[in-house]
Design a protein around this motif. Structure first.
Motif, PDB file in Angstrom:
ATOM      1  N   UNK A  70      -9.749 -18.285  -3.957  1.00 25.99           N
ATOM      2  CA  UNK A  70      -8.424 -18.674  -3.461  1.00 25.99           C
ATOM      3  C   UNK A  70      -7.388 -17.646  -3.871  1.00 25.99           C
ATOM      4  N   UNK A  71      -7.475 -17.163  -5.102  1.00 26.22           N
ATOM      5  CA  UNK A  71      -6.551 -16.140  -5.568  1.00 26.22           C
ATOM      6  C   UNK A  71      -6.706 -14.854  -4.752  1.00 26.22           C
ATOM      7  N   UNK A  72      -7.945 -14.428  -4.493  1.00 23.89           N
ATOM      8  CA  UNK A  72      -8.215 -13.218  -3.697  1.00 23.89           C
ATOM      9  C   UNK A  72      -7.693 -13.401  -2.272  1.00 23.89           C
ATOM     10  N   UNK A  73      -7.860 -14.589  -1.728  1.00 27.84           N
ATOM     11  CA  UNK A  73      -7.384 -14.880  -0.377  1.00 27.84           C
ATOM     12  C   UNK A  73      -5.864 -14.834  -0.327  1.00 27.84           C
ATOM     13  N   UNK A  74      -5.198 -15.360  -1.325  1.00 24.98           N
ATOM     14  CA  UNK A  74      -3.731 -15.350  -1.378  1.00 24.98           C
ATOM     15  C   UNK A  74      -3.212 -13.921  -1.452  1.00 24.98           C
ATOM     16  N   UNK A 125      -4.197 -12.005   2.219  1.00 29.24           N
ATOM     17  CA  UNK A 125      -3.497 -12.399   3.454  1.00 29.24           C
ATOM     18  C   UNK A 125      -2.252 -11.548   3.699  1.00 29.24           C
ATOM     19  N   UNK A 126      -1.344 -11.376   2.754  1.00 28.96           N
ATOM     20  CA  UNK A 126      -0.181 -10.510   3.023  1.00 28.96           C
ATOM     21  C   UNK A 126      -0.597  -9.067   3.339  1.00 28.96           C
ATOM     22  N   UNK A 127      -1.624  -8.585   2.622  1.00 29.86           N
ATOM     23  CA  UNK A 127      -2.108  -7.229   2.889  1.00 29.86           C
ATOM     24  C   UNK A 127      -2.633  -7.114   4.312  1.00 29.86           C
ATOM     25  N   UNK A 128      -3.412  -8.091   4.762  1.00 29.34           N
ATOM     26  CA  UNK A 128      -3.953  -8.075   6.128  1.00 29.34           C
ATOM     27  C   UNK A 128      -2.842  -8.177   7.172  1.00 29.34           C
ATOM     28  N   UNK A 129      -1.827  -8.979   6.896  1.00 25.86           N
ATOM     29  CA  UNK A 129      -0.689  -9.108   7.819  1.00 25.86           C
ATOM     30  C   UNK A 129       0.041  -7.769   7.921  1.00 25.86           C
ATOM     31  N   UNK A 130       0.286  -7.133   6.771  1.00 26.49           N
ATOM     32  CA  UNK A 130       0.949  -5.826   6.779  1.00 26.49           C
ATOM     33  C   UNK A 130       0.103  -4.763   7.493  1.00 26.49           C
ATOM     34  N   UNK A 131      -1.203  -4.776   7.251  1.00 28.04           N
ATOM     35  CA  UNK A 131      -2.101  -3.837   7.916  1.00 28.04           C
ATOM     36  C   UNK A 131      -2.091  -4.051   9.429  1.00 28.04           C
ATOM     37  N   UNK A 132      -2.127  -5.311   9.862  1.00 28.44           N
ATOM     38  CA  UNK A 132      -2.077  -5.624  11.293  1.00 28.44           C
ATOM     39  C   UNK A 132      -0.772  -5.123  11.890  1.00 28.44           C
TER      40      UNK A 132
END
Length: 170
Positions: free
Chosen positions: A11-15, A18-25
């Motif tokens: 859960x910590x890794x997912x939290x 997610x922001x990193x993936x959004x920024x990358x997208x």
């Protein structure tokens, strides 16, 4: 009852992810948009250069078709009918060579160019027909130029139309 503590690292890794993936997208999306805009700009620039080149080529074609330039071509020892044949042939060949330029010209400009070409060829034949007594080449050329000068200067008018259009495009 199962304990959620085993899932806490995930859960910590997912939290964090997610922001990193959004920024990358967002970065990839912005990069693709910028590249598309760059391609469009290059395409517009290339198209504008093609149009400019077409207007230049057709202006050169028209200049070469002016009677004052036509009479300087070919050997001075030709018979009049040979001169007419070679002149007409060279006009047709140069016109065919430049015919792809109509893709970049307006319909009106292209039609004016075609009309100018046809008018010069007609003038060659009409001048020859008007001289009944087998003229020499110098006499034919003189009458040819005089006939053109006495008529409307359609080549200059066509060049002027091309000049006005290219100013609008540029």
């Amino acid at each position: 009852m199962t304990s959620f503590s085993g899932y806490l690292p995930y859960a910590f890794a997912l939290i964090i992810a997610i922001p990193f993936l959004v920024l990358l997208r967002q970065f990839v999306y912005t990069y693709i948009n910028l590249k598309n805009q760059e391609i469009k700009l290059l395409s517009v620039k290339s198209n504008s250069e093609n149009k400019t080149h077409s207007y230049e080529r057709m202006t050169l074609f028209l200049e070469r078709m002016k009677p004052s330039n036509l009479i300087q071509r070919f050997d001075k020892n030709l018979a009049v009918h040979e001169f007419i044949f070679l002149t007409e042939k060279s006009i047709h060949e140069e016109f065919e060579y430049n015919s792809s330029q109509q893709l970049y010209l307006t319909k009106n400009s292209w039609q004016n160019i075609v009309n100018s070409k046809n008018a010069i060829i007609d003038l060659l034949h009409k001048t020859y027909e008007s001289l009944n007594n087998n003229p020499d080449l110098d006499e034919f050329k003189t009458v040819f130029i005089m006939n053109y000068m006495n008529d409307e200067d359609y080549i200059a008018a066509t060049i002027e139309d091309l000049r006005r259009e290219i100013l609008i495009i540029a």
